[in-house]
Write an enzyme that holds these catalytic residues in place. Structure first.
Site, PDB file in Angstrom:
ATOM      1  N   HIS A  68      43.880  41.336  41.259  1.00  0.00           N
ATOM      2  CA  HIS A  68      45.090  40.544  41.801  1.00  0.00           C
ATOM      3  C   HIS A  68      45.024  40.050  43.249  1.00  0.00           C
ATOM      4  O   HIS A  68      44.727  38.267  43.008  1.00  0.00           O
ATOM      5  CB  HIS A  68      46.165  41.014  41.260  1.00  0.00           C
ATOM      6  CG  HIS A  68      47.366  40.076  41.441  1.00  0.00           C
ATOM      7  ND1 HIS A  68      48.515  39.675  40.437  1.00  0.00           N
ATOM      8  CD2 HIS A  68      47.895  39.467  42.844  1.00  0.00           C
ATOM      9  CE1 HIS A  68      49.176  38.832  40.449  1.00  0.00           C
ATOM     10  NE2 HIS A  68      48.995  38.585  42.316  1.00  0.00           N
ATOM     11  N   GLU A  69      44.929  40.467  44.055  1.00  0.00           N
ATOM     12  CA  GLU A  69      45.029  40.238  45.002  1.00  0.00           C
ATOM     13  C   GLU A  69      43.724  39.427  45.389  1.00  0.00           C
ATOM     14  O   GLU A  69      43.293  38.747  46.327  1.00  0.00           O
ATOM     15  CB  GLU A  69      45.241  41.532  46.318  1.00  0.00           C
ATOM     16  CG  GLU A  69      46.452  41.625  46.257  1.00  0.00           C
ATOM     17  CD  GLU A  69      47.723  40.795  46.152  1.00  0.00           C
ATOM     18  OE1 GLU A  69      47.952  39.620  46.511  1.00  0.00           O
ATOM     19  OE2 GLU A  69      48.742  40.929  45.454  1.00  0.00           O
ATOM     20  N   HIS A  94      43.266  35.945  44.341  1.00  0.00           N
ATOM     21  CA  HIS A  94      44.825  34.853  45.109  1.00  0.00           C
ATOM     22  C   HIS A  94      43.464  34.071  46.380  1.00  0.00           C
ATOM     23  O   HIS A  94      43.387  33.382  46.831  1.00  0.00           O
ATOM     24  CB  HIS A  94      45.460  35.645  45.866  1.00  0.00           C
ATOM     25  CG  HIS A  94      46.374  35.427  44.563  1.00  0.00           C
ATOM     26  ND1 HIS A  94      47.082  34.500  44.059  1.00  0.00           N
ATOM     27  CD2 HIS A  94      47.552  36.860  44.819  1.00  0.00           C
ATOM     28  CE1 HIS A  94      47.597  34.652  43.151  1.00  0.00           C
ATOM     29  NE2 HIS A  94      48.400  36.302  43.170  1.00  0.00           N
TER      30      HIS A  94
END
Length: 203
Positions: A23-24, A27
């Site tokens: 997820h990170e 980003h």
């Protein structure tokens, strides 16, 4: 400590890492693609869990099943296309979670009732990815949903919210502790899980 409890929490932590880290990373990678290297300079284009874990957020996710990771630093002024960049960067983590959750659902359906540990692992990977994806769509800072929404507003509004989101953050904490956010997102999580399982059964 009971060995079953150790197994449950061990599997839960592994599943959490499989939800949080991509997820990170997504980003940071999306931000880099739009011209902002802030995440890269801060070591966030990495699969090292230490770079992404917020200790309190991880504890909340293990104990309360709702929590957060360390926010990836971005500089919207560096984006080649600020509005599109903010939208894509903000939704990248959620999109990644849903893809991993769907893959985990397909595997879970295939291994269910054949191997207890694998079944538990992929069920948790599926659940945490869907939970993190849905939770992050809540439009409260610093969650991704607030930035997805912000991408449709003027730069002045974006700057104001991004500068002051640490103060608005208290609304998120209140929402979690009051149970309001859990009540809000639980039906959505269940709906997505059921759809993913259905897809898994069809494959």
């Amino acid at each position: 400590m009971n060995s079953n409890i150790i197994l449950v929490y061990g599997v839960r932590i592994i599943a959490l890492l499989i939800a949080i880290i991509p997820h990170e990373f997504a980003h940071g990678l999306a931000a880099y693609a739009f011209g902002d290297d802030t995440a890269k300079r801060n070591g966030r284009l990495s699969f090292n869990p230490i770079n992404h874990i917020d200790p309190m957020g991880l504890l909340f996710m293990v104990l309360f099943r709702v929590g957060w990771a360390k926010a990836v630093p971005i500089n919207v002024r560096e984006f080649k296309n600020r509005r599109l960049g903010l939208f894509v960067v903000s939704i990248a983590g959620v999109f990644t979670n849903f893809i991993i959750g769907l893959i985990a659902a397909v595997v879970f359906v295939k291994v269910a009732y054949t191997n207890e540990v694998l079944s538990m692992l992929f069920r948790e990977i599926m659940w945490y990815n869907v939970m993190l994806g849905v939770f992050n769509l809540v439009p409260l800072p610093p969650l991704d949903g607030s930035k997805i929404l912000l991408s449709f507003f003027s730069e002045d509004v974006q700057d104001f919210i991004l500068t002051n989101e640490k103060y608005i953050y208290i609304l998120l904490v209140i929402g979690i502790f009051s149970g309001f956010i859990t009540t809000l997102i639980s039906p959505v999580i269940q709906f997505v899980l059921e759809k993913f399982i259905t897809i898994g059964l069809m494959i």
